[in-house]
Scaffold this active site. Sequence first.
Site, mmCIF file in Angstrom:
data_model
loop_
_atom_site.group_PDB
_atom_site.id
_atom_site.type_symbol
_atom_site.label_atom_id
_atom_site.label_comp_id
_atom_site.label_asym_id
_atom_site.label_seq_id
_atom_site.Cartn_x
_atom_site.Cartn_y
_atom_site.Cartn_z
ATOM 1 N N PRO A 175 -15.371 15.695 3.476
ATOM 2 C CA PRO A 175 -15.345 14.485 4.292
ATOM 3 C C PRO A 175 -14.118 14.350 5.200
ATOM 4 O O PRO A 175 -12.999 14.647 4.788
ATOM 5 C CB PRO A 175 -15.362 13.357 3.246
ATOM 6 C CG PRO A 175 -14.856 13.976 1.999
ATOM 7 C CD PRO A 175 -15.339 15.402 2.032
ATOM 8 N N ASN A 176 -14.416 13.906 6.401
ATOM 9 C CA ASN A 176 -13.444 13.580 7.443
ATOM 10 C C ASN A 176 -12.806 14.797 8.109
ATOM 11 O O ASN A 176 -12.089 14.657 9.093
ATOM 12 C CB ASN A 176 -12.346 12.631 6.913
ATOM 13 C CG ASN A 176 -12.920 11.311 6.471
ATOM 14 O OD1 ASN A 176 -13.625 10.665 7.236
ATOM 15 N ND2 ASN A 176 -12.659 10.910 5.240
ATOM 16 N N ARG B 295 -6.928 13.098 15.116
ATOM 17 C CA ARG B 295 -6.071 12.039 14.568
ATOM 18 C C ARG B 295 -5.115 12.627 13.538
ATOM 19 O O ARG B 295 -5.379 13.695 13.002
ATOM 20 C CB ARG B 295 -6.901 10.952 13.892
ATOM 21 C CG ARG B 295 -7.669 10.093 14.875
ATOM 22 C CD ARG B 295 -8.678 9.221 14.182
ATOM 23 N NE ARG B 295 -9.914 9.221 14.941
ATOM 24 C CZ ARG B 295 -11.091 8.829 14.475
ATOM 25 N NH1 ARG B 295 -11.207 8.407 13.246
ATOM 26 N NH2 ARG B 295 -12.155 8.844 15.242
ATOM 27 N N TYR C 272 -2.211 16.728 9.482
ATOM 28 C CA TYR C 272 -3.239 17.766 9.367
ATOM 29 C C TYR C 272 -3.222 18.789 10.506
ATOM 30 O O TYR C 272 -4.070 19.687 10.526
ATOM 31 C CB TYR C 272 -4.620 17.104 9.274
ATOM 32 C CG TYR C 272 -4.758 16.218 8.047
ATOM 33 C CD1 TYR C 272 -4.640 16.758 6.771
ATOM 34 C CD2 TYR C 272 -4.976 14.842 8.156
ATOM 35 C CE1 TYR C 272 -4.734 15.958 5.640
ATOM 36 C CE2 TYR C 272 -5.083 14.028 7.032
ATOM 37 C CZ TYR C 272 -4.965 14.601 5.777
ATOM 38 O OH TYR C 272 -5.063 13.809 4.658
ATOM 39 N N ASN D 51 -12.566 23.235 0.997
ATOM 40 C CA ASN D 51 -11.679 22.088 1.188
ATOM 41 C C ASN D 51 -12.554 20.854 0.983
ATOM 42 O O ASN D 51 -13.273 20.437 1.892
ATOM 43 C CB ASN D 51 -11.050 22.091 2.579
ATOM 44 C CG ASN D 51 -10.029 20.951 2.722
ATOM 45 O OD1 ASN D 51 -9.985 20.035 1.896
ATOM 46 N ND2 ASN D 51 -9.228 21.008 3.770
ATOM 47 N N ALA E 38 -11.068 14.408 0.236
ATOM 48 C CA ALA E 38 -10.748 13.396 -0.784
ATOM 49 C C ALA E 38 -11.612 13.526 -2.036
ATOM 50 O O ALA E 38 -11.216 13.058 -3.110
ATOM 51 C CB ALA E 38 -10.885 12.005 -0.184
ATOM 52 N N GLU F 206 -9.821 26.829 -3.867
ATOM 53 C CA GLU F 206 -9.556 25.460 -3.404
ATOM 54 C C GLU F 206 -8.520 25.521 -2.286
ATOM 55 O O GLU F 206 -7.481 26.149 -2.436
ATOM 56 C CB GLU F 206 -9.028 24.626 -4.570
ATOM 57 C CG GLU F 206 -8.665 23.213 -4.157
ATOM 58 C CD GLU F 206 -8.092 22.400 -5.310
ATOM 59 O OE1 GLU F 206 -8.044 22.892 -6.451
ATOM 60 O OE2 GLU F 206 -7.666 21.259 -5.036
ATOM 61 N N HIS G 62 -6.393 23.325 0.833
ATOM 62 C CA HIS G 62 -5.978 22.085 1.499
ATOM 63 C C HIS G 62 -5.003 22.416 2.619
ATOM 64 O O HIS G 62 -4.129 23.283 2.455
ATOM 65 C CB HIS G 62 -5.308 21.119 0.521
ATOM 66 C CG HIS G 62 -6.210 20.741 -0.609
ATOM 67 N ND1 HIS G 62 -7.233 19.830 -0.445
ATOM 68 C CD2 HIS G 62 -6.282 21.175 -1.877
ATOM 69 C CE1 HIS G 62 -7.892 19.728 -1.592
ATOM 70 N NE2 HIS G 62 -7.339 20.529 -2.478
ATOM 71 N N ARG H 235 2.465 14.842 -1.840
ATOM 72 C CA ARG H 235 1.975 13.588 -1.249
ATOM 73 C C ARG H 235 1.788 12.525 -2.338
ATOM 74 O O ARG H 235 2.411 12.612 -3.398
ATOM 75 C CB ARG H 235 0.682 13.871 -0.458
ATOM 76 C CG ARG H 235 0.904 14.887 0.676
ATOM 77 C CD ARG H 235 -0.342 15.102 1.502
ATOM 78 N NE ARG H 235 -0.748 13.877 2.194
ATOM 79 C CZ ARG H 235 -1.932 13.712 2.790
ATOM 80 N NH1 ARG H 235 -2.808 14.702 2.779
ATOM 81 N NH2 ARG H 235 -2.229 12.585 3.393
#
Length: 144
Positions: A10-11, A18, A23, A74, A77, A98, A100, A107
């Site tokens: 997601p996203n 943005r 990112y 990835n 969330a 995995e 990211h 974070r």
Amino acid sequence: MNSILVLNGPNLNLLGTRQPEVYGSTTLKDIEAACVARGEALGCAVTCQQSNHEGALVDAIHAAKGVHNGIILNAGAYTHTSIALMDAIASVELPVIELHLSNIHAREAFRHKSYIAPVAIGQICGFGANGYMLALDAMKQYLG
Ligand code: CA2
């Protein structure tokens, strides 16, 4: 020839538009093109998919069985919440890396928990878009 699925959650379709300070400024389209090119250099077929929906990601993991030899995931969330994704990965018995963009361990505390990590062969985080290249190299070596 090995086939690798690069699956984004997601996203991540918003990459490059943005929050570039978190990112980066590379778009998902650019990352996917770089993954395909890296795959060609490594002698692997690379397929890229993205969904904002947890069930669609579960479906994509199920569908990878018998089609792909490994998955670079990835999960966005959903990494921090999804027992469904964890169970899907465990059920298909495919190697999953995995991935990211950001260093999730540096974070917020809620990003330190990963439901993917226990069922992944390893985790790469904090290297931005280059992490996808590192993950492809690692998967190529893992698959032999
Ligand atoms: O660092 C990563 O790759 C993450 O998986 C990204 C997720 C985040 O929830 C994870 O904790 C770490 C968020 C992806 C959001 O992507 C955006 C991209 C551009 C603009 C806004 C969000």
